[in-house]
Design a protein around this motif. Sequence first.
Motif, mmCIF file in Angstrom:
data_model
loop_
_atom_site.group_PDB
_atom_site.id
_atom_site.type_symbol
_atom_site.label_atom_id
_atom_site.label_comp_id
_atom_site.label_asym_id
_atom_site.label_seq_id
_atom_site.Cartn_x
_atom_site.Cartn_y
_atom_site.Cartn_z
ATOM 1 N N LEU A 9 10.379 -5.587 11.300
ATOM 2 C CA LEU A 9 9.602 -4.351 11.431
ATOM 3 C C LEU A 9 10.454 -3.183 10.959
ATOM 4 N N ASP A 10 9.896 -2.394 10.044
ATOM 5 C CA ASP A 10 10.613 -1.213 9.578
ATOM 6 C C ASP A 10 9.819 0.028 9.960
ATOM 7 N N ILE A 11 10.336 0.794 10.934
ATOM 8 C CA ILE A 11 9.683 2.058 11.292
ATOM 9 C C ILE A 11 10.669 3.211 11.152
ATOM 10 N N LEU A 52 0.832 -1.210 0.000
ATOM 11 C CA LEU A 52 0.000 0.000 0.000
ATOM 12 C C LEU A 52 0.863 1.254 0.000
ATOM 13 N N ARG A 53 2.136 1.077 -0.218
ATOM 14 C CA ARG A 53 3.093 2.180 -0.164
ATOM 15 C C ARG A 53 2.586 3.401 -0.950
ATOM 16 N N GLY A 54 2.762 4.577 -0.364
ATOM 17 C CA GLY A 54 2.471 5.799 -1.105
ATOM 18 C C GLY A 54 0.997 6.097 -1.335
ATOM 19 N N LYS A 61 4.594 -11.585 8.869
ATOM 20 C CA LYS A 61 6.009 -11.724 9.222
ATOM 21 C C LYS A 61 6.759 -10.412 9.051
ATOM 22 N N LYS A 62 6.307 -9.629 8.057
ATOM 23 C CA LYS A 62 7.061 -8.435 7.700
ATOM 24 C C LYS A 62 6.124 -7.239 7.626
ATOM 25 N N LEU A 63 6.438 -6.209 8.407
ATOM 26 C CA LEU A 63 5.593 -5.011 8.422
ATOM 27 C C LEU A 63 6.462 -3.791 8.161
ATOM 28 N N ASN A 64 6.070 -3.031 7.146
ATOM 29 C CA ASN A 64 6.840 -1.851 6.797
ATOM 30 C C ASN A 64 6.006 -0.595 7.038
ATOM 31 N N LEU A 65 6.396 0.163 8.032
ATOM 32 C CA LEU A 65 5.704 1.419 8.353
ATOM 33 C C LEU A 65 6.664 2.591 8.220
ATOM 34 N N SER A 66 7.655 2.420 7.373
ATOM 35 C CA SER A 66 8.674 3.461 7.262
ATOM 36 C C SER A 66 8.129 4.699 6.557
ATOM 37 N N SER A 67 8.803 5.807 6.755
ATOM 38 C CA SER A 67 8.459 7.088 6.106
ATOM 39 C C SER A 67 7.016 7.495 6.329
ATOM 40 N N LEU A 91 3.139 -6.874 4.752
ATOM 41 C CA LEU A 91 2.323 -5.679 4.546
ATOM 42 C C LEU A 91 3.234 -4.464 4.496
ATOM 43 N N ASP A 92 3.125 -3.720 3.400
ATOM 44 C CA ASP A 92 3.914 -2.505 3.250
ATOM 45 C C ASP A 92 2.966 -1.310 3.286
ATOM 46 N N ALA A 93 3.007 -0.567 4.379
ATOM 47 C CA ALA A 93 2.203 0.652 4.498
ATOM 48 C C ALA A 93 3.142 1.820 4.716
ATOM 49 N N SER A 94 4.247 1.816 3.976
ATOM 50 C CA SER A 94 5.220 2.899 4.115
ATOM 51 C C SER A 94 4.759 4.111 3.318
ATOM 52 N N ALA A 95 5.227 5.272 3.716
ATOM 53 C CA ALA A 95 4.909 6.529 3.039
ATOM 54 C C ALA A 95 3.413 6.721 2.818
HETATM 55 C C1 LIG Z 1 10.079 -0.369 3.449
HETATM 56 O O1 LIG Z 1 9.603 0.413 2.360
HETATM 57 C C2 LIG Z 1 10.533 1.324 1.800
HETATM 58 C C3 LIG Z 1 9.856 2.015 0.637
HETATM 59 O O2 LIG Z 1 8.761 2.746 1.001
HETATM 60 C C4 LIG Z 1 11.758 0.597 1.324
HETATM 61 O O3 LIG Z 1 12.728 1.509 0.846
HETATM 62 C C5 LIG Z 1 12.344 -0.238 2.451
HETATM 63 O O4 LIG Z 1 13.420 -0.987 1.971
HETATM 64 C C6 LIG Z 1 11.289 -1.163 3.018
HETATM 65 N N1 LIG Z 1 11.833 -1.881 4.164
HETATM 66 C C7 LIG Z 1 12.003 -3.211 4.158
HETATM 67 C C8 LIG Z 1 12.569 -3.788 5.416
HETATM 68 O O5 LIG Z 1 11.715 -3.919 3.217
#
Ligand SMILES: *[C@@H]1O[C@H](CO)[C@@H](O)[C@H](O)[C@H]1NC(C)=O
Length: 379
Positions: free
Chosen positions: A227-229, A141-143, A201-207, A179-183
Amino acid sequence: MEVGWTSRRWCLLLLLLAQAVVLTRPCPQRCTCHPLAVLGMSGADCASKSLVAVPRARGGEKHLQVVDLSGNRLRSLPDDAFAAFPSLKYLFLSDNMIQVVNQYAFRGVPELEVLYLSENSLTSLPPDLFEECVALRKVVLRGNPLLRLLPPAPPPPPGAPASPARLAPFITSHSLQELDASACGVDFIPNEAFSALPSLKKLNLSSNSLTEVDPRPFGPLCSLAHLDITGNPIQCGCSTARLSRWIRERRVETARPLACSGGTRRGEVLVDENEEEKMSQSVSPRCDMLLLKEEKFYTACQAALAEAEELQRQAVETKRSWIIGGIVALGVAVAVLIVACFFRRHRQKKRLREERAARAAAKEKNGLDHQPLRDDADG
Ligand SMILES: *[C@@H]1O[C@H](CO)[C@@H](O)[C@H](O)[C@H]1NC(C)=O
Protein backbone atom coordinates in the motif's frame (compact mmCIF):
# COMPACT_ATOMS: atom_id res chain seq x y z
CA MET A 1 26.44 -27.98 -56.96
CA GLU A 2 23.51 -27.16 -59.20
CA VAL A 3 21.01 -28.66 -56.73
CA GLY A 4 22.42 -26.65 -53.79
CA TRP A 5 22.05 -23.38 -55.67
CA THR A 6 18.43 -24.12 -56.61
CA SER A 7 17.36 -25.03 -53.07
CA ARG A 8 19.04 -21.91 -51.75
CA ARG A 9 17.11 -19.84 -54.26
CA TRP A 10 13.90 -21.51 -53.19
CA CYS A 11 14.66 -20.79 -49.54
CA LEU A 12 15.23 -17.13 -50.33
CA LEU A 13 12.02 -16.93 -52.27
CA LEU A 14 10.06 -18.52 -49.44
CA LEU A 15 11.63 -16.15 -46.93
CA LEU A 16 10.66 -13.14 -49.03
CA LEU A 17 7.16 -14.49 -49.40
CA ALA A 18 6.82 -15.02 -45.63
CA GLN A 19 8.08 -11.51 -45.02
CA ALA A 20 5.61 -10.09 -47.53
CA VAL A 21 2.78 -11.92 -45.76
CA VAL A 22 3.89 -10.53 -42.38
CA LEU A 23 4.28 -7.01 -43.77
CA THR A 24 0.91 -6.98 -45.43
CA ARG A 25 -0.97 -8.11 -42.33
CA PRO A 26 -3.70 -5.52 -41.74
CA CYS A 27 -2.98 -2.64 -39.41
CA PRO A 28 -5.45 -0.02 -38.08
CA GLN A 29 -5.51 3.19 -40.08
CA ARG A 30 -2.73 5.69 -39.31
CA CYS A 31 -0.88 3.22 -37.10
CA THR A 32 2.28 1.24 -37.74
CA CYS A 33 2.31 -2.42 -36.87
CA HIS A 34 5.32 -4.49 -36.00
CA PRO A 35 6.32 -7.38 -33.79
CA LEU A 36 7.53 -6.10 -30.42
CA ALA A 37 11.03 -7.17 -29.51
CA VAL A 38 10.42 -6.90 -25.77
CA LEU A 39 7.17 -8.73 -25.26
CA GLY A 40 7.39 -11.01 -28.29
CA MET A 41 3.90 -9.85 -29.32
CA SER A 42 2.53 -8.05 -32.31
CA GLY A 43 1.63 -4.45 -31.65
CA ALA A 44 0.12 -1.38 -33.25
CA ASP A 45 1.83 1.92 -32.57
CA CYS A 46 -0.78 4.66 -32.83
CA ALA A 47 0.82 7.03 -30.30
CA SER A 48 0.88 10.81 -30.78
CA LYS A 49 -1.05 10.89 -34.05
CA SER A 50 -3.62 13.53 -32.99
CA LEU A 51 -6.31 10.88 -33.19
CA VAL A 52 -9.75 11.88 -31.89
CA ALA A 53 -11.17 8.36 -32.04
CA VAL A 54 -9.90 4.79 -31.87
CA PRO A 55 -8.60 4.18 -35.41
CA ARG A 56 -10.79 2.13 -37.65
CA ALA A 57 -9.64 -1.44 -38.14
CA ARG A 58 -9.21 -2.66 -41.69
CA GLY A 59 -10.47 -6.06 -40.70
CA GLY A 60 -8.16 -8.89 -39.77
CA GLU A 61 -6.34 -7.19 -36.88
CA LYS A 62 -7.22 -10.16 -34.75
CA HIS A 63 -3.57 -10.92 -34.00
CA LEU A 64 -2.75 -7.58 -32.34
CA GLN A 65 -1.89 -7.99 -28.67
CA VAL A 66 -0.58 -4.51 -27.91
CA VAL A 67 -2.20 -1.24 -28.96
CA ASP A 68 -0.56 2.06 -28.03
CA LEU A 69 -2.91 5.02 -28.34
CA SER A 70 -1.19 7.27 -25.85
CA GLY A 71 -0.67 10.97 -26.50
CA ASN A 72 -3.73 11.44 -28.70
CA ARG A 73 -6.92 13.45 -28.36
CA LEU A 74 -9.47 10.83 -27.46
CA ARG A 75 -12.31 12.29 -25.42
CA SER A 76 -14.44 9.23 -24.89
CA LEU A 77 -14.42 5.46 -25.26
CA PRO A 78 -17.67 4.23 -26.85
CA ASP A 79 -19.12 0.75 -26.45
CA ASP A 80 -17.11 -1.98 -28.22
CA ALA A 81 -14.29 0.50 -28.86
CA PHE A 82 -11.72 -2.29 -29.12
CA ALA A 83 -13.83 -5.21 -30.32
CA ALA A 84 -11.81 -5.32 -33.57
CA PHE A 85 -8.78 -6.43 -31.52
CA PRO A 86 -9.97 -9.56 -29.72
CA SER A 87 -6.44 -10.67 -28.78
CA LEU A 88 -5.64 -7.39 -27.04
CA LYS A 89 -3.55 -7.84 -23.88
CA TYR A 90 -1.88 -4.46 -23.35
CA LEU A 91 -3.72 -1.21 -24.01
CA PHE A 92 -2.10 2.19 -23.58
CA LEU A 93 -4.48 5.16 -23.45
CA SER A 94 -2.37 7.48 -21.32
CA ASP A 95 -2.18 11.18 -21.99
CA ASN A 96 -5.45 11.69 -23.83
CA MET A 97 -8.48 13.75 -22.80
CA ILE A 98 -10.79 10.90 -21.92
CA GLN A 99 -13.71 12.02 -19.78
CA VAL A 100 -16.30 9.41 -20.59
CA VAL A 101 -15.90 5.65 -20.71
CA ASN A 102 -19.00 3.75 -21.73
CA GLN A 103 -20.02 0.71 -19.74
CA TYR A 104 -19.28 -1.71 -22.64
CA ALA A 105 -16.09 0.01 -23.86
CA PHE A 106 -14.06 -3.13 -23.15
CA ARG A 107 -16.52 -5.66 -24.48
CA GLY A 108 -14.94 -8.16 -26.84
CA VAL A 109 -11.44 -8.01 -25.35
CA PRO A 110 -11.55 -10.86 -22.83
CA GLU A 111 -7.76 -11.26 -22.78
CA LEU A 112 -7.00 -7.70 -21.70
CA GLU A 113 -4.37 -7.81 -18.95
CA VAL A 114 -2.91 -4.34 -18.58
CA LEU A 115 -4.68 -1.02 -19.07
CA TYR A 116 -3.10 2.42 -18.86
CA LEU A 117 -5.59 5.30 -18.51
CA SER A 118 -3.20 7.68 -16.79
CA GLU A 119 -3.14 11.43 -17.43
CA ASN A 120 -6.72 11.75 -18.63
CA SER A 121 -9.78 13.61 -17.34
CA LEU A 122 -11.77 10.78 -15.80
CA THR A 123 -14.07 11.55 -12.92
CA SER A 124 -15.44 8.03 -12.51
CA LEU A 125 -15.69 4.65 -14.22
CA PRO A 126 -18.84 2.61 -14.90
CA PRO A 127 -19.23 -0.04 -12.18
CA ASP A 128 -19.22 -3.10 -14.46
CA LEU A 129 -16.66 -1.80 -16.94
CA PHE A 130 -14.40 -4.85 -16.62
CA GLU A 131 -17.06 -7.52 -16.38
CA GLU A 132 -15.73 -9.39 -19.45
CA CYS A 133 -12.06 -8.81 -18.78
CA VAL A 134 -11.42 -11.93 -16.75
CA ALA A 135 -7.63 -11.74 -17.21
CA LEU A 136 -7.24 -8.11 -16.11
CA ARG A 137 -4.16 -7.70 -13.89
CA LYS A 138 -3.22 -4.05 -13.82
CA VAL A 139 -5.06 -0.74 -14.18
CA VAL A 140 -3.22 2.57 -14.05
CA LEU A 141 -5.35 5.69 -13.45
CA ARG A 142 -2.53 7.92 -12.26
CA GLY A 143 -3.03 11.63 -12.91
CA ASN A 144 -6.77 11.93 -13.45
CA PRO A 145 -7.05 14.96 -11.19
CA LEU A 146 -10.81 14.85 -10.65
CA LEU A 147 -11.27 11.16 -10.04
CA ARG A 148 -13.78 10.04 -7.39
CA LEU A 149 -13.58 6.53 -6.00
CA LEU A 150 -17.32 6.22 -6.55
CA PRO A 151 -19.36 4.86 -9.41
CA PRO A 152 -21.20 7.58 -11.30
CA ALA A 153 -24.56 8.48 -9.82
CA PRO A 154 -27.46 7.43 -12.05
CA PRO A 155 -29.13 10.37 -13.75
CA PRO A 156 -31.94 11.65 -11.51
CA PRO A 157 -35.48 11.24 -12.81
CA PRO A 158 -36.74 14.47 -14.35
CA GLY A 159 -37.80 16.92 -11.72
CA ALA A 160 -36.17 15.05 -8.84
CA PRO A 161 -33.05 16.36 -7.12
CA ALA A 162 -29.76 14.59 -7.87
CA SER A 163 -29.50 11.42 -5.82
CA PRO A 164 -26.64 11.14 -3.33
CA ALA A 165 -23.62 9.05 -4.29
CA ARG A 166 -24.45 5.37 -4.27
CA LEU A 167 -22.68 3.00 -1.96
CA ALA A 168 -21.06 0.70 -4.46
CA PRO A 169 -17.60 -0.54 -5.43
CA PHE A 170 -15.47 1.83 -7.46
CA ILE A 171 -14.24 -1.02 -9.71
CA THR A 172 -15.29 -4.66 -9.81
CA SER A 173 -12.75 -7.26 -10.87
CA HIS A 174 -11.98 -10.70 -9.55
CA SER A 175 -8.58 -10.82 -11.23
CA LEU A 176 -7.17 -7.31 -10.74
CA GLN A 177 -3.86 -7.37 -8.85
CA GLU A 178 -2.56 -3.85 -9.24
CA LEU A 179 -4.37 -0.51 -9.10
CA ASP A 180 -2.64 2.84 -9.37
CA ALA A 181 -4.87 5.76 -8.42
CA SER A 182 -2.06 8.10 -7.45
CA ALA A 183 -2.21 11.83 -8.12
CA CYS A 184 -5.95 11.72 -8.74
CA GLY A 185 -7.01 14.43 -6.31
CA VAL A 186 -8.78 11.84 -4.16
CA ASP A 187 -9.77 13.32 -0.81
CA PHE A 188 -12.17 10.64 0.40
CA ILE A 189 -12.33 6.85 0.24
CA PRO A 190 -15.89 5.52 0.47
CA ASN A 191 -16.20 2.36 2.56
CA GLU A 192 -17.35 0.30 -0.45
CA ALA A 193 -14.70 1.57 -2.89
CA PHE A 194 -12.52 -1.55 -2.83
CA SER A 195 -15.10 -4.12 -1.79
CA ALA A 196 -15.01 -6.04 -5.09
CA LEU A 197 -11.28 -6.50 -5.68
CA PRO A 198 -10.46 -9.72 -3.83
CA SER A 199 -7.21 -10.35 -5.75
CA LEU A 200 -5.75 -6.86 -5.41
CA LYS A 201 -2.13 -7.07 -4.20
CA LYS A 202 -0.84 -3.58 -4.85
CA LEU A 203 -2.68 -0.32 -4.28
CA ASN A 204 -1.16 3.05 -4.97
CA LEU A 205 -2.97 6.06 -3.52
CA SER A 206 0.06 8.29 -3.25
CA SER A 207 0.02 12.03 -3.96
CA ASN A 208 -3.67 12.49 -3.32
CA SER A 209 -5.45 14.84 -0.93
CA LEU A 210 -6.38 12.37 1.78
CA THR A 211 -6.44 13.85 5.26
CA GLU A 212 -8.10 10.91 6.95
CA VAL A 213 -7.53 7.30 5.98
CA ASP A 214 -9.52 4.77 7.94
CA PRO A 215 -8.74 1.06 7.42
CA ARG A 216 -12.42 0.24 6.91
CA PRO A 217 -12.33 0.57 3.05
CA PHE A 218 -9.25 -1.69 2.94
CA GLY A 219 -10.95 -4.38 5.02
CA PRO A 220 -12.21 -6.39 2.01
CA LEU A 221 -8.79 -6.41 0.33
CA CYS A 222 -7.70 -9.81 1.57
CA SER A 223 -4.85 -10.12 -0.95
CA LEU A 224 -3.33 -6.71 -0.33
CA ALA A 225 0.42 -6.83 0.24
CA HIS A 226 1.61 -3.33 -0.78
CA LEU A 227 0.00 0.00 0.00
CA ASP A 228 1.38 3.38 -0.99
CA ILE A 229 -0.29 6.37 0.67
CA THR A 230 2.73 8.63 0.75
CA GLY A 231 2.28 12.22 -0.30
CA ASN A 232 -1.10 12.71 1.41
CA PRO A 233 -1.72 15.35 4.11
CA ILE A 234 -2.75 12.70 6.63
CA GLN A 235 -3.78 14.10 10.01
CA CYS A 236 -2.95 12.38 13.27
CA GLY A 237 -6.02 10.98 14.98
CA CYS A 238 -8.18 7.97 15.58
CA SER A 239 -8.36 6.82 11.91
CA THR A 240 -4.62 6.99 11.55
CA ALA A 241 -4.12 5.01 14.75
CA ARG A 242 -6.53 2.37 13.48
CA LEU A 243 -4.87 2.30 10.06
CA SER A 244 -1.49 1.84 11.65
CA ARG A 245 -2.74 -1.12 13.64
CA TRP A 246 -4.46 -2.65 10.64
CA ILE A 247 -1.30 -2.33 8.51
CA ARG A 248 0.71 -4.02 11.25
CA GLU A 249 -1.79 -6.81 11.88
CA ARG A 250 -2.23 -7.59 8.18
CA ARG A 251 1.50 -7.30 7.53
CA VAL A 252 0.88 -4.96 4.63
CA GLU A 253 4.03 -3.43 3.23
CA THR A 254 3.99 0.35 2.90
CA ALA A 255 6.15 2.43 0.58
CA ARG A 256 7.24 4.47 3.60
CA PRO A 257 6.46 4.16 7.30
CA LEU A 258 3.07 5.69 8.05
CA ALA A 259 3.34 9.33 9.08
CA CYS A 260 0.86 12.03 10.08
CA SER A 261 0.80 15.64 11.10
CA GLY A 262 -1.37 18.01 13.11
CA GLY A 263 -3.15 17.21 16.34
CA THR A 264 -1.30 18.15 19.49
CA ARG A 265 2.10 17.47 17.93
CA ARG A 266 4.04 19.67 15.62
CA GLY A 267 5.60 18.48 12.40
CA GLU A 268 5.45 14.99 10.99
CA VAL A 269 4.97 12.08 13.35
CA LEU A 270 6.05 8.59 12.42
CA VAL A 271 3.30 6.31 13.64
CA ASP A 272 4.79 3.43 15.58
CA GLU A 273 3.04 1.22 18.12
CA ASN A 274 3.71 3.71 20.87
CA GLU A 275 2.30 6.67 18.92
CA GLU A 276 -0.65 4.54 17.89
CA GLU A 277 -1.52 3.96 21.52
CA LYS A 278 -1.12 7.62 22.41
CA MET A 279 -3.23 8.76 19.48
CA SER A 280 -6.00 6.28 20.22
CA GLN A 281 -6.27 7.54 23.81
CA SER A 282 -6.02 11.22 23.00
CA VAL A 283 -9.53 11.31 21.56
CA SER A 284 -12.76 11.07 23.44
CA PRO A 285 -14.54 8.71 23.43
CA ARG A 286 -11.52 6.45 23.17
CA CYS A 287 -10.71 5.15 19.72
CA ASP A 288 -12.11 1.71 18.79
CA MET A 289 -8.99 -0.26 18.05
CA LEU A 290 -10.60 -3.70 17.75
CA LEU A 291 -11.05 -3.56 13.95
CA LEU A 292 -13.95 -6.02 14.08
CA LYS A 293 -15.62 -4.78 10.89
CA GLU A 294 -12.36 -4.94 8.99
CA GLU A 295 -11.95 -8.52 10.23
CA LYS A 296 -15.45 -9.42 9.08
CA PHE A 297 -14.92 -8.07 5.56
CA TYR A 298 -11.52 -9.70 5.37
CA THR A 299 -13.05 -13.09 6.17
CA ALA A 300 -15.83 -12.54 3.64
CA CYS A 301 -13.25 -11.69 0.98
CA GLN A 302 -11.29 -14.85 1.74
CA ALA A 303 -14.46 -16.92 1.52
CA ALA A 304 -15.31 -15.34 -1.85
CA LEU A 305 -11.81 -16.08 -3.11
CA ALA A 306 -11.98 -19.67 -1.93
CA GLU A 307 -15.36 -20.06 -3.60
CA ALA A 308 -14.01 -18.65 -6.87
CA GLU A 309 -11.06 -21.03 -6.65
CA GLU A 310 -13.38 -23.95 -6.03
CA LEU A 311 -15.52 -22.97 -9.03
CA GLN A 312 -12.42 -22.77 -11.18
CA ARG A 313 -11.20 -26.13 -9.94
CA GLN A 314 -14.60 -27.63 -10.74
CA ALA A 315 -14.54 -26.09 -14.20
CA VAL A 316 -11.10 -27.59 -14.85
CA GLU A 317 -12.29 -30.95 -13.55
CA THR A 318 -15.42 -30.84 -15.71
CA LYS A 319 -13.29 -30.02 -18.71
CA ARG A 320 -10.93 -32.85 -17.88
CA SER A 321 -13.77 -35.34 -17.50
CA TRP A 322 -15.20 -34.17 -20.82
CA ILE A 323 -11.81 -34.76 -22.45
CA ILE A 324 -11.45 -38.19 -20.85
CA GLY A 325 -15.03 -39.00 -21.85
CA GLY A 326 -14.25 -37.92 -25.39
CA ILE A 327 -11.14 -40.08 -25.55
CA VAL A 328 -13.04 -43.10 -24.17
CA ALA A 329 -15.89 -42.53 -26.65
CA LEU A 330 -13.37 -42.28 -29.46
CA GLY A 331 -11.68 -45.49 -28.29
CA VAL A 332 -15.01 -47.30 -28.16
CA ALA A 333 -15.95 -46.00 -31.59
CA VAL A 334 -12.64 -47.20 -33.03
CA ALA A 335 -13.04 -50.58 -31.36
CA VAL A 336 -16.58 -50.91 -32.72
CA LEU A 337 -15.31 -49.98 -36.17
CA ILE A 338 -12.53 -52.57 -35.99
CA VAL A 339 -14.94 -55.26 -34.83
CA ALA A 340 -17.41 -54.27 -37.54
CA CYS A 341 -14.68 -54.41 -40.17
CA PHE A 342 -13.56 -57.76 -38.88
CA PHE A 343 -17.10 -59.16 -39.04
CA ARG A 344 -17.64 -57.73 -42.47
CA ARG A 345 -14.51 -59.34 -43.78
CA HIS A 346 -15.41 -62.50 -42.02
CA ARG A 347 -18.86 -62.45 -43.62
CA GLN A 348 -17.38 -61.59 -46.99
CA LYS A 349 -15.00 -64.50 -46.72
CA LYS A 350 -17.82 -66.75 -45.64
CA ARG A 351 -19.97 -65.60 -48.53
CA LEU A 352 -17.12 -66.14 -50.94
CA ARG A 353 -16.55 -69.57 -49.50
CA GLU A 354 -20.24 -70.34 -49.76
CA GLU A 355 -20.40 -69.03 -53.27
CA ARG A 356 -17.39 -71.06 -54.23
CA ALA A 357 -18.93 -74.11 -52.60
CA ALA A 358 -22.25 -73.44 -54.34
CA ARG A 359 -20.48 -73.04 -57.64
CA ALA A 360 -18.56 -76.19 -57.06
CA ALA A 361 -21.73 -77.96 -56.10
CA ALA A 362 -23.51 -76.60 -59.14
CA LYS A 363 -20.64 -77.73 -61.33
CA GLU A 364 -20.74 -81.11 -59.77
CA LYS A 365 -24.47 -81.26 -60.16
CA ASN A 366 -24.15 -80.15 -63.75
CA GLY A 367 -21.60 -82.86 -64.25
CA LEU A 368 -23.96 -85.43 -62.77
CA ASP A 369 -26.87 -84.16 -64.86
CA HIS A 370 -24.84 -84.40 -67.99
CA GLN A 371 -23.30 -87.72 -67.10
CA PRO A 372 -26.35 -89.84 -67.95
CA LEU A 373 -26.88 -87.87 -71.11
CA ARG A 374 -23.38 -88.50 -72.13
CA ASP A 375 -23.88 -92.08 -71.00
CA ASP A 376 -27.02 -92.22 -73.10
CA ALA A 377 -25.22 -90.75 -75.99
CA ASP A 378 -22.40 -93.10 -75.51
CA GLY A 379 -24.76 -95.92 -75.08
C1 LIG B 1 2.93 5.04 -6.77
O1 LIG B 1 2.81 5.95 -7.85
C2 LIG B 1 3.82 6.95 -7.94
C3 LIG B 1 3.54 7.78 -9.17
O2 LIG B 1 2.34 8.43 -9.13
C4 LIG B 1 5.18 6.31 -8.04
O3 LIG B 1 6.19 7.30 -8.04
C5 LIG B 1 5.39 5.34 -6.89
O4 LIG B 1 6.61 4.69 -7.05
C6 LIG B 1 4.27 4.33 -6.84
N1 LIG B 1 4.43 3.47 -5.68
C7 LIG B 1 4.68 2.16 -5.78
C8 LIG B 1 4.81 1.43 -4.49
O5 LIG B 1 4.78 1.58 -6.84
